[in-house]
Motif scaffolding. Structure first.
Motif, short mmCIF file in Angstrom:
data_model
loop_
_atom_site.label_atom_id
_atom_site.label_comp_id
_atom_site.label_asym_id
_atom_site.label_seq_id
_atom_site.Cartn_x
_atom_site.Cartn_y
_atom_site.Cartn_z
N VAL A 6 0.83 -1.21 0.00
CA VAL A 6 0.00 0.00 0.00
C VAL A 6 0.86 1.26 0.00
O VAL A 6 0.61 2.21 -0.76
CB VAL A 6 -0.95 -0.02 1.21
CG1 VAL A 6 -1.68 1.31 1.34
CG2 VAL A 6 -1.95 -1.16 1.09
N VAL A 7 1.92 1.28 0.83
CA VAL A 7 2.80 2.45 0.87
C VAL A 7 3.50 2.63 -0.47
O VAL A 7 3.64 3.74 -0.99
CB VAL A 7 3.82 2.29 2.01
CG1 VAL A 7 4.85 3.41 1.97
CG2 VAL A 7 3.11 2.30 3.36
N ARG A 8 3.95 1.52 -1.05
CA ARG A 8 4.60 1.59 -2.36
C ARG A 8 3.63 2.14 -3.41
O ARG A 8 4.01 2.95 -4.27
CB ARG A 8 5.08 0.19 -2.76
CG ARG A 8 5.63 0.07 -4.16
CD ARG A 8 7.08 0.36 -4.24
NE ARG A 8 7.61 0.01 -5.56
CZ ARG A 8 8.88 0.11 -5.91
NH1 ARG A 8 9.76 0.52 -5.02
NH2 ARG A 8 9.29 -0.21 -7.11
N LEU B 175 -3.79 -1.42 -8.41
CA LEU B 175 -3.12 -2.72 -8.37
C LEU B 175 -2.42 -2.93 -7.02
O LEU B 175 -2.57 -4.00 -6.39
CB LEU B 175 -2.11 -2.81 -9.51
CG LEU B 175 -1.26 -4.09 -9.54
CD1 LEU B 175 -2.13 -5.32 -9.74
CD2 LEU B 175 -0.18 -4.00 -10.62
N TYR B 176 -1.68 -1.94 -6.56
CA TYR B 176 -0.96 -2.09 -5.29
C TYR B 176 -1.91 -2.16 -4.10
O TYR B 176 -1.71 -2.95 -3.17
CB TYR B 176 0.03 -0.94 -5.11
CG TYR B 176 1.34 -1.15 -5.84
CD1 TYR B 176 2.32 -1.97 -5.30
CD2 TYR B 176 1.60 -0.53 -7.05
CE1 TYR B 176 3.53 -2.17 -5.95
CE2 TYR B 176 2.79 -0.72 -7.72
CZ TYR B 176 3.76 -1.54 -7.17
OH TYR B 176 4.94 -1.74 -7.82
N VAL B 177 -2.95 -1.32 -4.13
CA VAL B 177 -3.90 -1.35 -3.02
C VAL B 177 -4.64 -2.68 -2.98
O VAL B 177 -4.83 -3.29 -1.91
CB VAL B 177 -4.88 -0.17 -3.12
CG1 VAL B 177 -6.01 -0.31 -2.09
CG2 VAL B 177 -4.15 1.14 -2.90
N TYR C 72 2.07 6.64 -6.88
CA TYR C 72 1.03 7.50 -7.44
C TYR C 72 1.47 8.97 -7.39
O TYR C 72 1.37 9.70 -8.39
CB TYR C 72 -0.26 7.29 -6.67
CG TYR C 72 -1.32 8.34 -6.95
CD1 TYR C 72 -2.12 8.25 -8.08
CD2 TYR C 72 -1.49 9.42 -6.09
CE1 TYR C 72 -3.09 9.21 -8.34
CE2 TYR C 72 -2.46 10.38 -6.34
CZ TYR C 72 -3.25 10.27 -7.47
OH TYR C 72 -4.19 11.24 -7.73
N PHE C 73 1.98 9.42 -6.25
CA PHE C 73 2.40 10.82 -6.12
C PHE C 73 3.60 11.12 -7.02
O PHE C 73 3.66 12.19 -7.65
CB PHE C 73 2.73 11.13 -4.67
CG PHE C 73 1.53 11.13 -3.76
CD1 PHE C 73 0.45 11.96 -4.02
CD2 PHE C 73 1.48 10.31 -2.64
CE1 PHE C 73 -0.66 11.96 -3.18
CE2 PHE C 73 0.38 10.30 -1.81
CZ PHE C 73 -0.70 11.12 -2.08
N LEU C 74 4.55 10.20 -7.07
CA LEU C 74 5.73 10.44 -7.90
C LEU C 74 5.39 10.45 -9.39
O LEU C 74 5.94 11.24 -10.16
CB LEU C 74 6.79 9.37 -7.61
CG LEU C 74 7.44 9.43 -6.22
CD1 LEU C 74 8.38 8.26 -6.02
CD2 LEU C 74 8.20 10.75 -6.03
N GLU C 75 4.48 9.55 -9.81
CA GLU C 75 4.09 9.55 -11.23
C GLU C 75 3.31 10.80 -11.58
O GLU C 75 3.46 11.37 -12.66
CB GLU C 75 3.27 8.30 -11.52
CG GLU C 75 2.91 8.15 -12.99
CD GLU C 75 2.18 6.86 -13.29
OE1 GLU C 75 1.64 6.73 -14.40
OE2 GLU C 75 2.12 6.00 -12.38
#
Length: 381
Positions: free
Chosen positions: A307-309, A350-352, A314-317
């Motif tokens: 989840v953290v990844r 996907l990550y969540v 998301y913010f970096l993209e």
């Protein structure tokens, strides 16, 4: 049966070693003590004893008035003298209950001794109004200075700070720097004691020795986890350093921090997973009941890491620091999967979803293991 109204004096200065019984005897004692020292607070304690007995008499009871002195000496001898006095009163009189009258917190320490011999209905503490704060403060300071551990925890850092302040002031020639250094040292010491790190450090050699002798798997996994954590720190640091200047100063610092978390989280999650797995294996090999929280811990670590990844990605993209997630083509015999690109929302989803799935798998695994152990718990010895 009557009620005993007793005035206790732990210091043993109110009379001989033995109880003084009767209204007239206590009245005479009040006069003697008051003439010797009119400012003595014990005069008020004796008068309060007579006042309580008078009120009980007005209500139709037949109280027994008595004064018990500790007889002098150290604390143990004084307490035992009071205990002998109570035993004498109980043996000589038909006592149903007692009301204890004291004039200090020190005398109240005798209440458990009296309660062990007769039922105590009330404790009446008499303190002269003018000296209430002074007497309470004096007793607290005396009790504080008598506690060796508390004295070392509080007085040592204060004394060290007072000694270090003039030295730091001479070296730094700045009051702010000296005060900041002292505050940092005191804060570190208080956290060291408050979080129990000193106890952990004191028992760490024994734990390591026991782990070596018992062959615990967690010892190896802890070392592996520490190494993976260091790798995560270096990986995140290198990625954050290579970013250079991004955006404004404020947003640049935020993005650098997010990039550090994005690249270090997988390593941190792997480190926590290794440590948690080793602990779980040790508990399983010990053939003891393993809690559901411990069995679910490895899955929880993976879920949090995913989840953290996902959120940091998301913010970096969105800030343009990293590109979209590309899934390469895979061929497994007759089955082939074409490559595709996930957008910003697809990456986050996907990550969540993977994190939630890992969490559900952990709950299912813990529940399954608990159900598998329950029949064994019901087997009679």
């Amino acid at each position: 049966m009557s009620t005993l109204v007793v005035c206790v004096d732990r210091d043993g200065t109110l009379g001989p070693d033995g109880p003084i019984v009767g209204w007239e005897a206590v009245q005479a004692l009040v006069t003697d003590v008051g003439i010797d020292d009119p400012e003595d607070s014990r005069v008020n304690c004796l008068l309060e004893t007579l006042s309580v007995a008078r009120d009980l008499r007005d209500e139709g009871e037949d109280p027994l008035v008595a004064v018990i002195s500790g007889g002098g000496g150290d604390g143990i001898n004084s307490d035992r003298a009071v205990a002998r006095g109570i035993d004498t009163l109980v043996a000589d009189n038909d006592i149903e209950a007692a009301i204890v009258v004291t004039d200090s917190a020190s005398d109240e320490r005798l209440v458990p001794i009296i309660e062990s011999r007769v039922q105590v209905d009330a404790v009446d503490r008499v303190v002269v109004r003018q000296s209430h704060d002074i007497q309470s403060t004096y007793y607290l300071l005396k009790q504080f200075l008598g506690d060796e551990e508390l004295r070392g925890t509080v007085l040592v850092p204060i004394g060290a700070a007072l000694l270090a302040f003039p030295v730091l002031l001479l070296l730094a020639d700045d009051v702010a720097i000296a005060l900041s250094a002292i505050a940092a040292v005191i804060g570190t010491f208080l956290l060291y004691k408050g979080l129990g790190i000193d106890d952990f450090v004191a028992t760490l050699p024994r734990r390591v020795r026991d782990a070596f002798y018992s062959g615990q798997v967690s010892l190896v996994t802890y070392v592996v986890g520490t190494g993976l954590a260091f790798v995560g720190i270096f990986a995140g640091g290198i990625s954050a350093t290579n970013m250079g200047s991004v955006g404004t100063a404020e947003t640049g610092e935020l993005l650098v921090g997010l990039r550090f978390i994005f690249d270090s989280v997988p390593w941190f999650a792997a480190a926590a997973l290794a440590a948690a797995t080793g602990r779980l294996i040790d508990e399983l090999l010990a053939e003891e009941s393993v809690s559901a929280a411990l069995m679910n811990l490895p899955f929880g670590v993976v879920a949090v890491g995913l989840v953290v990844r996902g959120f940091t990605g998301y913010f970096l993209e969105r800030a343009g620091v990293i590109g979209p997630l590309e899934v390469t083509a895979v061929e497994l015999g007759p089955v082939s999967i074409e490559g595709f690109v996930l957008g910003i929302w697809g990456r986050l989803a996907l990550y969540v979803a993977a994190g939630i799935l890992a969490s559900f798998l952990g709950v299912a695994f813990a529940s399954r293991m608990s159900e598998g152990e329950s029949p064994l718990d019901e087997v009679p010895e």
